[in-house]
Motif scaffolding. Structure first.
Motif, PDB file in Angstrom:
ATOM      1  N   GLY A 264       0.850  -1.189   0.000  1.00 39.93           N
ATOM      2  CA  GLY A 264       0.000   0.000   0.000  1.00 39.93           C
ATOM      3  C   GLY A 264       0.883   1.235   0.000  1.00 39.93           C
ATOM      4  N   PRO A 265       0.286   2.412  -0.063  1.00 36.32           N
ATOM      5  CA  PRO A 265       1.082   3.638  -0.163  1.00 36.32           C
ATOM      6  C   PRO A 265       1.896   3.942   1.092  1.00 36.32           C
ATOM      7  N   CYS A 266       3.041   4.525   0.872  1.00 34.69           N
ATOM      8  CA  CYS A 266       3.850   5.106   1.942  1.00 34.69           C
ATOM      9  C   CYS A 266       3.436   6.578   1.969  1.00 34.69           C
ATOM     10  N   ASP A 267       2.389   6.864   2.723  1.00 37.78           N
ATOM     11  CA  ASP A 267       1.702   8.161   2.661  1.00 37.78           C
ATOM     12  C   ASP A 267       2.588   9.375   2.874  1.00 37.78           C
ATOM     13  N   ALA A 268       3.577   9.280   3.743  1.00 41.53           N
ATOM     14  CA  ALA A 268       4.379  10.447   4.079  1.00 41.53           C
ATOM     15  C   ALA A 268       5.178  10.983   2.897  1.00 41.53           C
ATOM     16  N   ILE A 269       5.540  10.100   1.959  1.00 35.61           N
ATOM     17  CA  ILE A 269       6.398  10.549   0.861  1.00 35.61           C
ATOM     18  C   ILE A 269       5.818  10.261  -0.521  1.00 35.61           C
ATOM     19  N   ASP A 270       4.819   9.393  -0.609  1.00 36.72           N
ATOM     20  CA  ASP A 270       4.246   9.029  -1.908  1.00 36.72           C
ATOM     21  C   ASP A 270       2.786   8.612  -1.733  1.00 36.72           C
TER      22      ASP A 270
ATOM     23  N   ASP B 178       0.365   8.942  -3.581  1.00 39.93           N
ATOM     24  CA  ASP B 178      -0.272   8.474  -4.816  1.00 39.93           C
ATOM     25  C   ASP B 178       0.187   7.070  -5.210  1.00 39.93           C
ATOM     26  N   PHE B 179       1.096   6.448  -4.410  1.00 45.70           N
ATOM     27  CA  PHE B 179       1.470   5.046  -4.605  1.00 45.70           C
ATOM     28  C   PHE B 179       2.066   4.807  -5.987  1.00 45.70           C
ATOM     29  N   THR B 180       3.094   5.609  -6.308  1.00 45.45           N
ATOM     30  CA  THR B 180       3.724   5.491  -7.619  1.00 45.45           C
ATOM     31  C   THR B 180       5.158   4.964  -7.556  1.00 45.45           C
ATOM     32  N   THR B 181       5.877   5.252  -6.462  1.00 44.75           N
ATOM     33  CA  THR B 181       7.289   4.906  -6.365  1.00 44.75           C
ATOM     34  C   THR B 181       7.624   4.175  -5.065  1.00 44.75           C
ATOM     35  N   TYR B 182       7.050   4.639  -3.961  1.00 50.73           N
ATOM     36  CA  TYR B 182       7.331   4.087  -2.644  1.00 50.73           C
ATOM     37  C   TYR B 182       6.100   3.357  -2.117  1.00 50.73           C
ATOM     38  N   TYR B 183       6.345   2.330  -1.322  1.00 52.27           N
ATOM     39  CA  TYR B 183       5.245   1.546  -0.776  1.00 52.27           C
ATOM     40  C   TYR B 183       5.650   0.968   0.573  1.00 52.27           C
ATOM     41  N   ARG B 184       4.689   0.474   1.297  1.00 51.47           N
ATOM     42  CA  ARG B 184       4.933  -0.332   2.495  1.00 51.47           C
ATOM     43  C   ARG B 184       3.991  -1.530   2.429  1.00 51.47           C
ATOM     44  N   VAL B 185       4.262  -2.534   3.232  1.00 57.28           N
ATOM     45  CA  VAL B 185       3.448  -3.745   3.232  1.00 57.28           C
ATOM     46  C   VAL B 185       2.737  -3.855   4.578  1.00 57.28           C
ATOM     47  N   ASP B 186       1.422  -4.029   4.528  1.00 52.81           N
ATOM     48  CA  ASP B 186       0.600  -4.198   5.724  1.00 52.81           C
ATOM     49  C   ASP B 186       0.077  -5.628   5.760  1.00 52.81           C
TER      50      ASP B 186
ATOM     51  N   TYR C  71       9.438   1.054   1.330  1.00 58.10           N
ATOM     52  CA  TYR C  71      10.411   0.597   0.343  1.00 58.10           C
ATOM     53  C   TYR C  71      10.245   1.423  -0.923  1.00 58.10           C
ATOM     54  N   GLN C  72      11.270   1.398  -1.761  1.00 60.45           N
ATOM     55  CA  GLN C  72      11.183   1.992  -3.092  1.00 60.45           C
ATOM     56  C   GLN C  72      11.033   0.844  -4.082  1.00 60.45           C
ATOM     57  N   ALA C  73      10.035   0.950  -4.942  1.00 56.18           N
ATOM     58  CA  ALA C  73       9.843  -0.082  -5.961  1.00 56.18           C
ATOM     59  C   ALA C  73      10.936   0.028  -7.011  1.00 56.18           C
ATOM     60  N   PRO C  74      11.398  -1.096  -7.559  1.00 60.27           N
ATOM     61  CA  PRO C  74      12.397  -1.031  -8.635  1.00 60.27           C
ATOM     62  C   PRO C  74      11.858  -0.219  -9.804  1.00 60.27           C
ATOM     63  N   GLU C  75      12.754   0.443 -10.516  1.00 64.70           N
ATOM     64  CA  GLU C  75      12.361   1.252 -11.669  1.00 64.70           C
ATOM     65  C   GLU C  75      11.560   0.401 -12.643  1.00 64.70           C
ATOM     66  N   GLY C  76      10.493   0.984 -13.155  1.00 70.15           N
ATOM     67  CA  GLY C  76       9.635   0.290 -14.106  1.00 70.15           C
ATOM     68  C   GLY C  76       8.475  -0.459 -13.462  1.00 70.15           C
ATOM     69  N   THR C  77       8.421  -0.518 -12.120  1.00 69.51           N
ATOM     70  CA  THR C  77       7.339  -1.203 -11.424  1.00 69.51           C
ATOM     71  C   THR C  77       6.071  -0.358 -11.468  1.00 69.51           C
ATOM     72  N   ASP C  78       4.970  -0.965 -11.841  1.00 67.62           N
ATOM     73  CA  ASP C  78       3.668  -0.303 -11.794  1.00 67.62           C
ATOM     74  C   ASP C  78       2.986  -0.738 -10.510  1.00 67.62           C
ATOM     75  N   LEU C  79       3.053   0.111  -9.481  1.00 72.91           N
ATOM     76  CA  LEU C  79       2.505  -0.268  -8.181  1.00 72.91           C
ATOM     77  C   LEU C  79       1.009  -0.486  -8.215  1.00 72.91           C
ATOM     78  N   SER C  80       0.309   0.124  -9.170  1.00 72.22           N
ATOM     79  CA  SER C  80      -1.126  -0.078  -9.250  1.00 72.22           C
ATOM     80  C   SER C  80      -1.463  -1.512  -9.663  1.00 72.22           C
ATOM     81  N   ARG C  81      -0.480  -2.230 -10.192  1.00 72.60           N
ATOM     82  CA  ARG C  81      -0.688  -3.625 -10.608  1.00 72.60           C
ATOM     83  C   ARG C  81       0.056  -4.602  -9.720  1.00 72.60           C
ATOM     84  N   ALA C  82       0.743  -4.079  -8.722  1.00 67.76           N
ATOM     85  CA  ALA C  82       1.568  -4.945  -7.858  1.00 67.76           C
ATOM     86  C   ALA C  82       0.706  -5.761  -6.931  1.00 67.76           C
TER      87      ALA C  82
END
Length: 192
Positions: A83-89, A91-99, A181-192
């Motif tokens: 899910g989103p790492c709200d403090a820095i991203d 919109d859930f495009t580059t950074y994420y956390r796992v719940d 975490y930071q997703a690897p370049e090219g990762t589409d978090l909306s499909r992760a």
């Protein structure tokens, strides 16, 4: 999300060092924090990690927590999810956390004290530092243990819900949250 689940997530998030909820540009649209601000906002630099790997790690940690409780019961089969790492991203495009919120169902409430005692003695040997061990701030005053994993930065809240409102059955309730975490370049978090 139930009220106590929201409270658990909020309590865990309050333990993660954050200095802001979101970044806004001049038009009011949310955007990802610049790399130079990420470390300052989080207090650490997020590791670049594939989403599946981070989710698998959290699922494995949850399995070890079930084992550490040492009582019979059936864990819910809700897998960990990014899910989103709200403090820095937000919109859930580059950074994420796992719940990973889950529960141990069909456990005998008479075993809950044993589970909590097992966790108190076993968590430190598993790399966890207990940050809270006491009653919840609620009318029922159910026991709660909160801990942080000393090497990975994961956080967990474990509650022995012996007394619940209405017809809700007793359960061991667990919420496990990863660091961002930071997703690897090219990762589409909306499909992760």
């Amino acid at each position: 999300m139930t009220g106590h689940r929201k409270a658990t997530v909020a309590a865990l998030l309050s333990l993660i060092p954050l200095r802001g909820r979101s970044i806004m540009d001049k038009s009011g649209l949310k955007r990802v924090a610049k790399p130079s601000k990420v470390r300052r906002k989080l207090g650490y630099t997020p590791e670049v990690r594939p989403v599946r790997q981070a989710e698998d790690e959290v699922n494995q940690m949850s399995s070890r927590l079930v084992d550490a409780m040492g009582i019979p019961g059936n864990p819910s089969h809700i897998p960990a999810a990014a899910g989103p790492c709200d403090a820095i991203d937000p919109d859930f495009t580059t950074y994420y956390r796992v719940d990973h919120p889950w529960a141990l169902w069909e456990a005998d409430p008479d075993d809950f004290d044993t589970a909590m005692e097992n966790l108190r003695s076993r968590l430190p040997g598993m790399g966890w530092r207990i940050t809270k061990d006491g009653p919840m701030n609620s009318r029922a005053r159910n026991p709660e243990i909160m801990a942080v994993h000393t090497t990975s930065g994961h956080r967990v809240a474990i509650r022995a819900l012996k007394t619940r409102s209405g017809d809700l059955k007793p359960q061991m309730d667990v919420t496990l949250i990863s660091p961002c975490y930071q997703a690897p370049e090219g990762t589409d978090l909306s499909r992760a």
